[in-house]
Design a protein around this motif. Structure first.
Motif, short mmCIF file in Angstrom:
data_model
loop_
_atom_site.label_atom_id
_atom_site.label_comp_id
_atom_site.label_asym_id
_atom_site.label_seq_id
_atom_site.Cartn_x
_atom_site.Cartn_y
_atom_site.Cartn_z
N ILE A 216 46.28 46.46 39.67
CA ILE A 216 45.39 45.60 40.45
C ILE A 216 46.00 44.21 40.53
O ILE A 216 46.37 43.64 39.50
CB ILE A 216 44.00 45.51 39.76
CG1 ILE A 216 43.40 46.89 39.56
CG2 ILE A 216 43.06 44.62 40.58
CD1 ILE A 216 42.19 46.89 38.64
N SER B 157 44.76 38.41 41.38
CA SER B 157 43.77 37.67 42.17
C SER B 157 42.54 38.52 42.48
O SER B 157 41.43 37.99 42.65
CB SER B 157 44.39 37.17 43.47
OG SER B 157 44.90 38.25 44.24
N ASP B 158 42.72 39.85 42.54
CA ASP B 158 41.59 40.74 42.84
C ASP B 158 40.64 40.88 41.66
O ASP B 158 39.51 41.34 41.82
CB ASP B 158 42.09 42.12 43.25
CG ASP B 158 42.72 42.12 44.64
OD1 ASP B 158 42.69 41.06 45.30
OD2 ASP B 158 43.24 43.17 45.06
N ASP C 4 39.10 38.72 40.23
CA ASP C 4 37.92 37.87 40.45
C ASP C 4 36.69 38.71 40.81
O ASP C 4 35.55 38.28 40.61
CB ASP C 4 38.18 36.87 41.59
CG ASP C 4 39.06 35.71 41.15
OD1 ASP C 4 39.31 35.57 39.94
OD2 ASP C 4 39.49 34.94 42.01
N TYR C 5 36.91 39.90 41.33
CA TYR C 5 35.81 40.76 41.80
C TYR C 5 35.54 41.90 40.83
O TYR C 5 34.98 42.92 41.21
CB TYR C 5 36.15 41.30 43.20
CG TYR C 5 36.55 40.22 44.16
CD1 TYR C 5 35.60 39.35 44.71
CD2 TYR C 5 37.89 40.02 44.50
CE1 TYR C 5 35.98 38.33 45.57
CE2 TYR C 5 38.27 39.00 45.36
CZ TYR C 5 37.31 38.16 45.89
OH TYR C 5 37.68 37.15 46.73
#
Length: 209
Positions: free
Chosen positions: A176, A179-180, A182-183
């Motif tokens: 992953i 930055s992803d 964050d979700y």
């Protein structure tokens, strides 16, 4: 818009915490910058929580150079049904504990009903780290992978040392992007565990080098 929605979620969670606390006969145990709310059946765990957090607080505040801190509040939730009320529709079902940095609060499950494999002390320190990291940056947004990686680092959660999720993801080219992460609260549990593993690995690498 995202900031506004976040504030709404925090407001609802906080109101829910207060309402649910009022429906029980909660006790309060305090020491220094810590306050623990608990029901009588969790008295022993409240003492463990206060001792655990006091030791970790000293280490983390020293590392983050926090010289003064507001009082932190801990709620030990007495039952599975009550915990479900706190997270219903706001956080994923796999949530084990959570922190609300803006209000210096954390909510954790009582070991009386939580899964045996879950580490009560580690969960406490994990959430404490979130509170203190956010306090150290003035509650400004920070990358989630740094936030989660530091929380795992300080809580010394052994399962992330032994996890094979990262090696499997590397072999299948399914890592992953940091930055992803964050979700992460929108991920299913298996993907979320990979996100936590990557966060810890990245932070450990940065600290080591």
């Amino acid at each position: 818009m995202k900031h506004f929605l976040y504030l709404i979620i925090i407001f609802v969670l906080t109101r829910t915490m207060v309402a649910n606390a009022d429906s029980h006969s909660f006790q309060t145990l305090s020491s220094g910058d810590m306050t623990v709310q608990y029901v009588l059946a969790d008295s022993a765990y409240a003492k463990v929580a206060l001792a655990t957090l006091s030791r970790a607080f000293e280490e983390i505040t020293f590392d983050l150079q926090i010289t003064e801190s507001e009082t932190l509040s801990v709620l030990i939730v007495p039952s599975r049904s009550e915990f479900s009320k706190y997270i219903h529709g706001k956080l994923p079902r796999w949530t084990g504990a959570f922190a609300i940095p803006r209000y210096k609060k954390m909510v954790v499950k009582s070991p009386r009903w939580d899964r045996e494999k879950n580490d009560f002390r580690a969960n406490l320190i994990h959430e404490l780290t979130h509170l203190l990291v956010h306090e150290s940056v003035g509650n400004k947004p920070i990358p989630r992978w740094i936030d989660e990686g530091l929380a795992i680092f300080y809580s010394r959660e052994q399962r992330w040392e032994m996890s094979t999720a990262l090696s499997k993801a590397m072999a299948t080219h399914s890592l992953i992007p940091l930055s992803d992460i964050d979700y992460v609260l929108k991920f299913h549990q298996i993907k979320a565990e990979l996100a936590y593993q990557e966060s810890y690995s990245a932070v450990r690498y940065l600290l080591a080098t």
